[in-house]
Design a protein around this motif. Structure first.
Motif, PDB file in Angstrom:
ATOM      1  N   LEU A  95      -0.677  -8.522  -0.435  1.00 54.24           N
ATOM      2  CA  LEU A  95      -0.131  -7.294   0.138  1.00 54.24           C
ATOM      3  C   LEU A  95      -1.234  -6.305   0.511  1.00 54.24           C
ATOM      4  N   TYR A  96      -2.137  -6.029  -0.438  1.00 55.28           N
ATOM      5  CA  TYR A  96      -3.173  -5.007  -0.285  1.00 55.28           C
ATOM      6  C   TYR A  96      -2.566  -3.705   0.239  1.00 55.28           C
ATOM      7  N   GLU A  97      -3.158  -3.169   1.332  1.00 53.58           N
ATOM      8  CA  GLU A  97      -2.706  -1.862   1.833  1.00 53.58           C
ATOM      9  C   GLU A  97      -1.310  -1.927   2.449  1.00 53.58           C
ATOM     10  N   SER A  98      -0.900  -3.126   2.856  1.00 50.77           N
ATOM     11  CA  SER A  98       0.400  -3.227   3.521  1.00 50.77           C
ATOM     12  C   SER A  98       1.543  -2.917   2.564  1.00 50.77           C
ATOM     13  N   ARG A 155       2.092  -0.177   1.514  1.00 51.00           N
ATOM     14  CA  ARG A 155       2.598   1.120   1.971  1.00 51.00           C
ATOM     15  C   ARG A 155       3.815   0.985   2.876  1.00 51.00           C
ATOM     16  N   ASN A 156       4.056  -0.203   3.414  1.00 52.35           N
ATOM     17  CA  ASN A 156       5.252  -0.418   4.236  1.00 52.35           C
ATOM     18  C   ASN A 156       6.525  -0.215   3.433  1.00 52.35           C
ATOM     19  N   LEU A 210       4.966  10.461   4.417  1.00 48.01           N
ATOM     20  CA  LEU A 210       3.899  10.119   5.357  1.00 48.01           C
ATOM     21  C   LEU A 210       2.534  10.385   4.732  1.00 48.01           C
ATOM     22  N   LEU A 245       0.291   7.313   3.157  1.00 47.68           N
ATOM     23  CA  LEU A 245      -0.906   6.883   3.871  1.00 47.68           C
ATOM     24  C   LEU A 245      -2.193   7.313   3.176  1.00 47.68           C
ATOM     25  N   PHE A 266       8.255   2.606   4.756  1.00 46.04           N
ATOM     26  CA  PHE A 266       8.654   2.636   6.162  1.00 46.04           C
ATOM     27  C   PHE A 266       9.620   1.505   6.514  1.00 46.04           C
ATOM     28  N   HIS A 267       9.369   0.316   6.023  1.00 45.71           N
ATOM     29  CA  HIS A 267      10.243  -0.814   6.367  1.00 45.71           C
ATOM     30  C   HIS A 267      11.507  -0.813   5.502  1.00 45.71           C
TER      31      HIS A 267
END
Lengths: 342, 73
Positions: free
Chosen positions: A153-156, A158-159, A18, A22, A162-163
Motif C-alpha cells: 500500500l505505502y502512501e496509497s 491515503r486513498n 484533504l 495528504l 477518497f475512494h
C-alpha cells in the motif's frame, strides 16, 4: 445561514480530510532487503536495505538482526549510507528451519522496524549452529504522528479518505431513496417519488467515481484493473441494476405508473445491494481482497489504526454531506420544473 | 461537440502509443502511478473525483439553463 450550517460543516470536514490525508507522514518502514549471498549463508554476507521515511543516519543506538525460527543473528557491522540506505554485514549462518529470515532494524528515532521474510537462500542444510545474539535494543521511540506503514500500500493508503467514502456516500443516498420509496408506496404521493429518483441519480455519480478510483488503486496494489473479487462483482451488478432503473423510468410515460414500478424495482435493487455488498463478501469461505471481507481483518484490527480512524470518519461524513448537497440542488431544480409545467 | 471530444481523445491516445515504443502504455502508467511511494495514485484518484464533481456541476448547470429557457418562453 441557519439552514446552511451543515454545508459549512461539510466544507470544514473535507478540508480536514484533504490536509490531514495528504500531509500526515507515513511511519518509517523497510521496503527492500537484498542479500549478497543467494544460494548459501556459509560465508559472511552483506545485506543492502532500502528504507522508507527512515532515519538510519540521524537515529542513535542503531542496530540490526536477522530472525530465523525465533533465534536472532546480530549484524557485525552497521553502515548507514544515507537515511534510507543501509548496508549490514552478517556472519556465516546455517539456518535452523526454512532458510527464510526476517530482518529487524532499530534506532531511537524510528523505533524497531521489522521486515518479515526479508531474505532467503536455496540452502538445503538445516539445524547447524546458528550464531545467536541478544540485540541490545534500547529504543526510546519518539512519538511521531504518522499513518501506519503497510507493504504494497505505502502512501496509497491515503486513498482510504477518497475512494472508500464514495461507496459510503452512494449507500447513504440509496438508503435515503429506499426510505422514500417506502413512503411513496404508503400514500402514492409523487413528492416522494421525485426525492427517491434524484437520490438514486446522485448516488450513481458516486458509484461510478468509486468504481473508477477503485480500479486505478487495484492496478497499483493488486496488479490488475479488475480482479475477480466478490465485492467488485457485487458492486458491478448493483451499478448495472440501478443504471437499468434510470432507463426503466424513462421508458414509462404515465407518471403514476412510472412511480409505482420504479419504487418496487428500487426496493428490490436496494435489498440486493445490501446482500451483494454488505453480506456476501463478509461470509467466511468467500475469497476477497478487500479488508473486512472474506475473513480478512478490517483496518480496525490493525494496531496503529487510531491515527487513521478519526480522519476516516470525518471524510466519510464530509463526502456524504457533499452528496446530499448535490442531491438537494437537483431536487430543487426538479421541483421548480414540475411547478412551472403545471 | 461529442465527435470532437472523441477525436481529441483518439489523437491523444495515438500520441501515447507512439511514445511507448518499448513498453506498453499500461506498464508505463503502472510505473508512473507507483512513483513517490505510490503517492501518485492518490493524486490520480483525487483528480478523478474532482473531474467527476466538475461533470456533475456542468450537468446541473445545463439543467438550470434549460429550465430558464423554458420559463422565458
Amino acid at each position: 445561514m441557519k439552514r446552511n450550517w451543515w454545508k459549512i460543516f461539510c466544507v470544514c470536514l473535507l478540508f480536514l480530510t484533504l490536509f490531514a490525508g495528504l500531509l500526515v507522514p507515513l511511519a518509517p518502514g523497510l521496503i527492500t532487503a537484498e542479500s549478497s549471498a543467494k544460494s548459501t549463508f556459509s560465508g559472511p554476507f552483506t545485506v543492502k536495505v532500502f528504507g522508507y521515511n527512515t532515519h538510519f543516519i540521524d537515529g542513535k543506538n542503531a542496530g540490526a538482526y536477522l530472525i530465523n525460527n525465533g533465534v536472532n543473528v546480530c549484524a557485525t557491522s552497521f553502515r548507514a549510507i544515507d537515511n534510507t540506505h543501509l548496508e549490514l554485514d552478517f556472519p556465516p549462518i546455517t539456518p535452523l528451519a526454512e532458510p527464510v529470515f526476517s530482518l529487524s532494524v532499530y534506532n531511537d528515532v524510528d523505533g524497531k522496524l521489522i521486515m518479515p521474510s526479508a531474505i532467503s537462500t536455496t540452502d538445503t542444510t538445516r539445524g547447524g549452529i546458528v550464531p545467536t545474539c541478544r540485540p541490545d535494543v534500547k529504543v526510546e521511540k519518539q512519538d511521531h504522528f504518522a499513518f501506519p506503514f503497510r507493504y504494497i500500500l505505502y502512501e496509497s493508503m491515503r486513498n482510504l479518505f477518497f475512494h472508500v467514502p464514495m461507496w459510503f456516500t452512494m449507500i447513504a443516498l440509496l438508503t435515503w431513496a429506499f426510505w422514500n420509496n417506502l413512503r411513496f408506496l404508503k400514500g402514492f404521493n409523487l413528492k416522494y417519488d421525485q426525492i427517491a429518483n434524484e437520490a438514486v441519480n446522485t448516488s450513481l455519480v458516486f458509484g461510478i467515481l468509486g468504481l473508477i478510483t477503485g480500479s486505478l488503486w487495484a492496478r497499483v496494489t493488486w496488479g490488475a484493473w479488475w480482479v475477480d473479487d466478490v465485492k467488485l462483482n457485487g458492486t458491478a451488478i448493483t451499478m448495472l441494476a440501478y443504471l437499468a432503473f434510470t432507463v426503466l423510468r424513462n421508458a414509462i410515460p404515465d407518471e403514476q405508473k412510472r412511480a409505482r414500478v420504479s419504487a418496487v424495482y428500487s426496493i428490490f435493487a436496494f435489498v440486493m445491494m445490501i446482500v451483494l455488498i454488505g453480506i456476501l463478501p463478509r461470509l467466511q469461505g468467500t475469497d476477497s481482497l478487500h479488508p473486512g471481507n472474506g475473513g480478512n481483518p478490517a483496518f480496525s484490527n490493525y494496531d496503529l489504526d487510531s491515527t487513521l480512524r478519526p480522519f476516516f470518519y470525518a471524510s466519510v461524513l464530509g463526502w456524504i454531506l457533499i452528496g446530499f448537497w448535490i442531491y438537494t440542488i437537483r431536487l430543487r431544480i426538479l421541483k421548480i420544473k414540475t411547478h412551472y409545467e403545471k | 461537440m461529442k465527435s470532437k471530444i472523441i477525436l481529441t481523445c483518439l489523437v491523444l491516445c495515438s500520441f501515447i502509443e507512439l511514445q511507448a515504443a518499448n513498453t506498453s502504455v499500461d506498464e508505463q502508467l503502472y510505473q508512473s502511478l507507483h512513483g513517490h511511494g505510490s503517492m501518485n495514485v492518490v493524486v490520480a484518484v483525487f483528480a478523478i473525483i474532482l473531474i467527476g464533481l466538475f461533470i456533475t456541476l456542468y450537468r446541473i448547470e445545463r439543467k438550470i439553463t434549460r429550465l430558464e429557457k423554458e420559463i422565458k418562453n
